[in-house]
Write a protein that holds these residues in place. Structure first.
Motif, PDB file in Angstrom:
ATOM      1  N   LEU A 248       1.208  -0.716   0.069  1.00 18.73           N
ATOM      2  CA  LEU A 248      -0.031   0.148   0.017  1.00 18.73           C
ATOM      3  C   LEU A 248       0.456   1.056  -0.203  1.00 18.73           C
ATOM      4  CD1 LEU A 248      -2.499  -0.708   2.303  1.00 18.73           C
ATOM      5  CD2 LEU A 248      -2.863  -0.752   0.114  1.00 18.73           C
ATOM      6  N   ARG A 249       0.894   2.645  -0.467  1.00 17.39           N
ATOM      7  CA  ARG A 249       1.279   3.545  -0.608  1.00 17.39           C
ATOM      8  C   ARG A 249       0.765   3.916   0.667  1.00 17.39           C
ATOM      9  NH1 ARG A 249       2.320   5.422  -5.363  1.00 17.39           N
ATOM     10  NH2 ARG A 249       2.445   3.272  -7.433  1.00 17.39           N
ATOM     11  N   SER A 250       1.287   5.770   0.871  1.00 14.34           N
ATOM     12  CA  SER A 250       0.466   6.410   2.138  1.00 14.34           C
ATOM     13  C   SER A 250      -0.546   6.463   2.728  1.00 14.34           C
ATOM     14  CB  SER A 250       1.632   7.049   2.291  1.00 14.34           C
ATOM     15  OG  SER A 250       2.707   7.250   2.112  1.00 14.34           O
ATOM     16  N   PHE A 251      -1.208   6.341   3.628  1.00 11.35           N
ATOM     17  CA  PHE A 251      -2.341   6.420   3.539  1.00 11.35           C
ATOM     18  C   PHE A 251      -2.809   8.252   3.851  1.00 11.35           C
ATOM     19  CE2 PHE A 251      -2.766   1.676   4.972  1.00 11.35           C
ATOM     20  CZ  PHE A 251      -4.454   2.044   4.772  1.00 11.35           C
ATOM     21  N   ARG A 252      -4.092   8.566   3.019  1.00  3.75           N
ATOM     22  CA  ARG A 252      -4.629   9.937   2.650  1.00  3.75           C
ATOM     23  C   ARG A 252      -5.264  10.456   3.424  1.00  3.75           C
ATOM     24  NH1 ARG A 252       0.703  10.674   3.453  1.00  3.75           N
ATOM     25  NH2 ARG A 252       1.869  10.920   0.939  1.00  3.75           N
ATOM     26  N   ILE A 253      -6.288  11.238   4.468  1.00  4.41           N
ATOM     27  CA  ILE A 253      -7.041  11.385   4.991  1.00  4.41           C
ATOM     28  C   ILE A 253      -8.142  12.765   4.262  1.00  4.41           C
ATOM     29  CG2 ILE A 253      -8.528  13.355   6.845  1.00  4.41           C
ATOM     30  CD1 ILE A 253      -6.009  12.775   8.884  1.00  4.41           C
TER      31      ILE A 253
END
Length: 121
Positions: A29-34
């Motif tokens: 997974l790529r970085s999580f973003r809000i």
């Protein structure tokens, strides 16, 4: 396409923000973003307030799969281009988040052109 249960969708819709991540080719997974999100007609929708060039949106579009997190839960998902409910999504954003400038930005181009349906795997 999977479907959210009514309980899952209600729980996700009740939180003000979720985190999204796109998958890389190797499945990581790529970085999580809000982001902000809404439930419409039994489905989960999101848009990129910064339009199609936002990093999270670009990352999601590469594989059209990934994951979301909310309330300590994580779920694998598919992202689907789906402008078929745009007017209802506009109204759901206004109802959930008010009619301030962030919502106004989400409900006009270029953000409106980034409508994604988020389906559970």
């Amino acid at each position: 396409m999977g479907n959210w249960t009514a309980a899952e969708l209600a729980e996700i819709d009740a939180v003000s923000e979720i985190q999204v991540a796109g998958s890389r080719r190797d499945g990581s997974l790529r970085s999580f973003r809000i982001i902000w999100h809404v439930a419409v007609d039994g489905a989960l929708y999101a848009r990129s307030v910064n339009g199609p060039d936002a990093a999270w949106y670009v990352g999601v579009r590469r594989q059209m799969s990934g994951a979301i997190t909310w309330n300590g839960e994580q779920r694998a998902v598919d992202y689907v281009d789906d402008p078929t409910h745009d007017d209802a999504v506009d109204e759901a954003f206004r109802r959930k988040y008010g009619n301030g400038s962030p919502t106004q930005s989400l409900n006009r181009q270029p953000a409106r052109g980034t409508t994604l349906r988020i389906d559970p795997k």
